[in-house]
Design a protein around this motif. Structure first.
Motif, PDB file in Angstrom:
ATOM      1  N   PRO A  44       0.815  -1.213   0.000  1.00 19.59           N
ATOM      2  CA  PRO A  44       0.000   0.000   0.000  1.00 19.59           C
ATOM      3  C   PRO A  44       0.849   1.263   0.000  1.00 19.59           C
ATOM      4  O   PRO A  44       1.701   1.461   0.855  1.00 19.59           O
ATOM      5  N   GLY A  45       0.637   2.085  -1.001  1.00 17.48           N
ATOM      6  CA  GLY A  45       1.302   3.377  -1.066  1.00 17.48           C
ATOM      7  C   GLY A  45       2.591   3.408  -1.846  1.00 17.48           C
ATOM      8  O   GLY A  45       3.054   4.477  -2.207  1.00 17.48           O
ATOM      9  N   ARG A  46       3.187   2.228  -2.124  1.00 15.88           N
ATOM     10  CA  ARG A  46       4.473   2.279  -2.800  1.00 15.88           C
ATOM     11  C   ARG A  46       4.896   0.905  -3.298  1.00 15.88           C
ATOM     12  O   ARG A  46       4.586  -0.105  -2.675  1.00 15.88           O
ATOM     13  N   ASP A  47       5.605   0.895  -4.443  1.00 14.99           N
ATOM     14  CA  ASP A  47       6.207  -0.342  -4.921  1.00 14.99           C
ATOM     15  C   ASP A  47       7.456  -0.653  -4.101  1.00 14.99           C
ATOM     16  O   ASP A  47       8.152   0.251  -3.648  1.00 14.99           O
ATOM     17  N   VAL A  48       7.730  -1.938  -3.914  1.00 17.95           N
ATOM     18  CA  VAL A  48       8.978  -2.360  -3.289  1.00 17.95           C
ATOM     19  C   VAL A  48       9.936  -2.736  -4.408  1.00 17.95           C
ATOM     20  O   VAL A  48       9.636  -3.597  -5.232  1.00 17.95           O
ATOM     21  N   VAL A  49      11.069  -2.064  -4.468  1.00 21.37           N
ATOM     22  CA  VAL A  49      12.043  -2.317  -5.525  1.00 21.37           C
ATOM     23  C   VAL A  49      13.385  -2.665  -4.902  1.00 21.37           C
ATOM     24  O   VAL A  49      13.702  -2.248  -3.790  1.00 21.37           O
ATOM     25  N   ILE A  50      14.151  -3.476  -5.632  1.00 20.84           N
ATOM     26  CA  ILE A  50      15.536  -3.712  -5.257  1.00 20.84           C
ATOM     27  C   ILE A  50      16.398  -3.340  -6.450  1.00 20.84           C
ATOM     28  O   ILE A  50      15.935  -3.324  -7.589  1.00 20.84           O
ATOM     29  N   ARG A  51      17.649  -3.005  -6.179  1.00 24.70           N
ATOM     30  CA  ARG A  51      18.577  -2.679  -7.256  1.00 24.70           C
ATOM     31  C   ARG A  51      19.658  -3.759  -7.315  1.00 24.70           C
ATOM     32  O   ARG A  51      19.832  -4.528  -6.380  1.00 24.70           O
ATOM     33  N   PHE A  52      20.373  -3.785  -8.423  1.00 28.73           N
ATOM     34  CA  PHE A  52      21.432  -4.778  -8.566  1.00 28.73           C
ATOM     35  C   PHE A  52      22.423  -4.693  -7.420  1.00 28.73           C
ATOM     36  O   PHE A  52      22.948  -5.700  -6.963  1.00 28.73           O
ATOM     37  N   ASP A  53      22.676  -3.474  -6.939  1.00 28.42           N
ATOM     38  CA  ASP A  53      23.673  -3.364  -5.866  1.00 28.42           C
ATOM     39  C   ASP A  53      23.151  -3.932  -4.547  1.00 28.42           C
ATOM     40  O   ASP A  53      23.932  -4.347  -3.687  1.00 28.42           O
ATOM     41  N   ASP A  54      21.812  -3.986  -4.371  1.00 25.97           N
ATOM     42  CA  ASP A  54      21.260  -4.686  -3.202  1.00 25.97           C
ATOM     43  C   ASP A  54      21.648  -6.165  -3.255  1.00 25.97           C
ATOM     44  O   ASP A  54      22.104  -6.754  -2.259  1.00 25.97           O
ATOM     45  N   LEU A  55      21.450  -6.768  -4.430  1.00 29.89           N
ATOM     46  CA  LEU A  55      21.792  -8.190  -4.607  1.00 29.89           C
ATOM     47  C   LEU A  55      23.288  -8.416  -4.464  1.00 29.89           C
ATOM     48  O   LEU A  55      23.727  -9.396  -3.852  1.00 29.89           O
ATOM     49  N   ILE A  56      24.077  -7.496  -5.024  1.00 29.63           N
ATOM     50  CA  ILE A  56      25.530  -7.628  -4.965  1.00 29.63           C
ATOM     51  C   ILE A  56      26.029  -7.497  -3.532  1.00 29.63           C
ATOM     52  O   ILE A  56      26.902  -8.250  -3.083  1.00 29.63           O
ATOM     53  N   LEU A  57      25.456  -6.547  -2.782  1.00 29.03           N
ATOM     54  CA  LEU A  57      25.879  -6.344  -1.392  1.00 29.03           C
ATOM     55  C   LEU A  57      25.581  -7.575  -0.537  1.00 29.03           C
ATOM     56  O   LEU A  57      26.430  -8.045   0.231  1.00 29.03           O
ATOM     57  N   ILE A  58      24.370  -8.105  -0.685  1.00 31.63           N
ATOM     58  CA  ILE A  58      24.008  -9.301   0.077  1.00 31.63           C
ATOM     59  C   ILE A  58      24.905 -10.473  -0.328  1.00 31.63           C
ATOM     60  O   ILE A  58      25.369 -11.249   0.524  1.00 31.63           O
ATOM     61  N   SER A  59      25.172 -10.592  -1.639  1.00 33.78           N
ATOM     62  CA  SER A  59      26.047 -11.676  -2.115  1.00 33.78           C
ATOM     63  C   SER A  59      27.452 -11.533  -1.530  1.00 33.78           C
ATOM     64  O   SER A  59      28.066 -12.525  -1.109  1.00 33.78           O
ATOM     65  N   LEU A  60      27.965 -10.293  -1.491  1.00 32.87           N
ATOM     66  CA  LEU A  60      29.299 -10.061  -0.946  1.00 32.87           C
ATOM     67  C   LEU A  60      29.346 -10.415   0.538  1.00 32.87           C
ATOM     68  O   LEU A  60      30.330 -10.984   1.023  1.00 32.87           O
ATOM     69  N   PHE A  61      28.280 -10.091   1.244  1.00 31.60           N
ATOM     70  CA  PHE A  61      28.191 -10.411   2.666  1.00 31.60           C
ATOM     71  C   PHE A  61      28.247 -11.929   2.871  1.00 31.60           C
ATOM     72  O   PHE A  61      28.976 -12.428   3.742  1.00 31.60           O
ATOM     73  N   VAL A  62      27.489 -12.668   2.049  1.00 32.61           N
ATOM     74  CA  VAL A  62      27.472 -14.131   2.149  1.00 32.61           C
ATOM     75  C   VAL A  62      28.838 -14.715   1.775  1.00 32.61           C
ATOM     76  O   VAL A  62      29.338 -15.634   2.432  1.00 32.61           O
ATOM     77  N   VAL A  63      29.456 -14.156   0.721  1.00 31.34           N
ATOM     78  CA  VAL A  63      30.783 -14.615   0.303  1.00 31.34           C
ATOM     79  C   VAL A  63      31.788 -14.424   1.440  1.00 31.34           C
ATOM     80  O   VAL A  63      32.590 -15.317   1.737  1.00 31.34           O
ATOM     81  N   ARG A  64      31.731 -13.256   2.082  1.00 25.64           N
ATOM     82  CA  ARG A  64      32.662 -12.976   3.170  1.00 25.64           C
ATOM     83  C   ARG A  64      32.450 -13.944   4.338  1.00 25.64           C
ATOM     84  O   ARG A  64      33.414 -14.469   4.914  1.00 25.64           O
ATOM     85  N   LEU A  65      31.190 -14.194   4.690  1.00 25.75           N
ATOM     86  CA  LEU A  65      30.904 -15.142   5.765  1.00 25.75           C
ATOM     87  C   LEU A  65      31.402 -16.544   5.413  1.00 25.75           C
ATOM     88  O   LEU A  65      31.956 -17.255   6.264  1.00 25.75           O
ATOM     89  N   THR A  66      31.211 -16.936   4.168  1.00 23.18           N
ATOM     90  CA  THR A  66      31.654 -18.260   3.719  1.00 23.18           C
ATOM     91  C   THR A  66      33.172 -18.377   3.777  1.00 23.18           C
ATOM     92  O   THR A  66      33.723 -19.386   4.239  1.00 23.18           O
ATOM     93  N   GLN A  67      33.862 -17.327   3.303  1.00 22.71           N
ATOM     94  CA  GLN A  67      35.329 -17.331   3.370  1.00 22.71           C
ATOM     95  C   GLN A  67      35.820 -17.441   4.805  1.00 22.71           C
ATOM     96  O   GLN A  67      36.780 -18.169   5.100  1.00 22.71           O
ATOM     97  N   MET A  68      35.154 -16.735   5.709  1.00 22.44           N
ATOM     98  CA  MET A  68      35.551 -16.792   7.113  1.00 22.44           C
ATOM     99  C   MET A  68      35.358 -18.192   7.687  1.00 22.44           C
ATOM    100  O   MET A  68      36.181 -18.691   8.459  1.00 22.44           O
ATOM    101  N   ALA A  69      34.234 -18.829   7.270  1.00 16.71           N
ATOM    102  CA  ALA A  69      33.972 -20.181   7.765  1.00 16.71           C
ATOM    103  C   ALA A  69      35.019 -21.163   7.249  1.00 16.71           C
ATOM    104  O   ALA A  69      35.505 -22.028   7.999  1.00 16.71           O
ATOM    105  N   ILE A  70      35.397 -21.031   5.970  1.00 17.82           N
ATOM    106  CA  ILE A  70      36.388 -21.925   5.376  1.00 17.82           C
ATOM    107  C   ILE A  70      37.751 -21.739   6.034  1.00 17.82           C
ATOM    108  O   ILE A  70      38.454 -22.697   6.350  1.00 17.82           O
TER     109      ILE A  70
END
Length: 408
Positions: A44-70
């Motif tokens: 209600p009131g607005r579309d929810v949008v994501i940008r490529f950099d949202d996906l990239i940031l989350i991916s980088l966060f997951v990559v960093r966590l994975t590297q730390m675990a390894i």
């Protein structure tokens, strides 16, 4: 059509980041201002949008966590003086919004996306502190940021005469028209970069760097002017004056530059100056029936009146109804001004924590500025502090601190 491309880009990004996490961070720097949006939901009131950099940031966060675990590392949350206020403020956002869902002031589907956006730039901060360890890595990031800035300015020049107000790439309203965009977002972004460029000019160790810095600053003045963002103009004045006051070098050059600019700008660039002047005067022009009086000034322009009403709502409506914990994120709608929005969403407790976080950033920027004898550290710390003050002034009329493209 962009969705499959986005998925492919993210997969490629994950592979690149696993090979070299710094390369992933550099790609993210480019994507902050140069990535398109994808509509993923409608609330209600607005579309929810994501940008490529949202996906990239989350991916980088997951990559960093994975590297730390390894590698069995424990260093994602590198200790910094602002970690505690970041964690407390984030926790307050989550808990007070959960409370809002329980009492019915917040819609879960809407709040979850905005909570994610509220915390994205904190994720970016933690990742960057974790990854960047050397001066060489920092300089490579700054070069990427400078290239991005030049591209954004060129994009701005390409829009001159085609749109009423300039905006960042892909920052127009989806499905409406490319003639309207988020001009205050571009204004806030340019305030930050201009502040850092001026500080770099002050402490540049060579003429080459000094010329590049001041040349880049001058290059973006026309795009900045044609954002026609009054709140951004409001932030520019304290930013420049603080730069002059704080600077330990080239204070005279900055002062002379300001005086010369004020004198010659109307002669050399009459149209931009006139357009900026007219935009500011619009604040006081309009219907006599629809007006608000602030410090003796009669505000008649509709968007300015709406912001004043938001401020009034904070003190006459939101605080009396939910004084301590607010209504939760998105609980008071999409406020156009930062301080009333924080008060309405998180109450006085959340607002106090927000101020604590802002104060911590400013205090530590000044501490670095006065204690570290290194030209780049001085330039970045002074630039950060002056930019922070500029954004605080801008946020009087813009919800600056929840705009991802500014905060990243």
């Amino acid at each position: 059509p962009l969705f499959p491309l986005g998925v492919a880009a993210v997969i490629l990004f994950v592979f690149v980041s696993f090979r070299n996490i710094e390369h992933g961070l550099i790609i993210l720097v480019f994507s902050m201002l140069l990535s398109p949006e994808l509509k993923i939901a409608k609330v209600p009131g607005r579309d929810v949008v994501i940008r490529f950099d949202d996906l990239i940031l989350i991916s980088l966060f997951v990559v960093r966590l994975t590297q730390m675990a390894i590698k069995k590392e424990l260093g994602l949350f590198t200790k910094t003086p602002i970690n505690l206020p970041i964690f407390i403020y984030t926790l307050i956002c989550i808990l007070f919004t959960a409370r809002g869902i329980v009492i019915g002031t917040v819609v879960f589907k809407k709040a979850i996306f905005y909570l994610l956006k509220y915390t994205e730039y904190f994720m970016l901060f933690l990742i960057t502190v974790s990854i960047v360890k050397t001066k060489e890595e920092l300089i490579r990031l700054l070069i990427a940021a400078l290239i991005t800035f030049v591209i954004v300015c060129i994009h701005g020049y390409s829009l001159l005469g085609k749109v009423a107000r300039l905006y960042a790439p892909f920052d127009y309203t989806p499905g409406v028209a490319v003639t309207t965009g988020e001009s205050a977002t571009l204004g806030g972004y340019l305030l930050i970069v201009m502040s850092v460029l001026l500080a770099t000019f002050c402490y540049a160790p060579s003429a080459k760097i000094a010329i590049l810095s001041i040349g880049s600053f001058l290059f973006c003045l026309i795009p900045f002017a044609y954002t026609l963002s009054r709140a951004s103009f409001f932030g520019f004045v304290p930013m420049y004056l603080l730069t002059v006051i704080l600077s330990q070098k080239k204070k005279l050059a900055l002062t002379v530059g300001l005086v010369v600019g004020l004198f010659f700008a109307p002669i050399l660039f009459p149209k931009p100056v006139e357009d900026v002047k007219n935009r500011i005067q619009e604040t006081f022009a309009g219907s006599e029936e629809e007006k608000e009086v602030i410090l003796g000034f009669k505000i008649r322009e509709l968007s300015a009146i709406a912001r004043i009403k938001t401020w009034k709502n904070a003190f006459t409506k939101w605080i009396p109804q939910q004084p301590l914990m607010g209504f939760g994120v998105t609980g008071v709608g999409l406020g156009d001004t930062q301080f009333p929005l924080v008060i309405g969403e998180l109450g006085l407790i959340g607002f106090a924590c927000f101020l604590w976080l802002i104060f911590s950033v400013g205090k530590n920027a000044l501490k670095i500025f006065y204690t570290i004898d290194n030209w780049l550290a001085k330039a970045l710390s002074q630039g950060l502090f002056c930019a922070l003050i500029a954004l605080l002034f801008q946020s009087v009329a813009v919800n600056t601190f929840i705009i991802i493209r500014i905060m990243e």
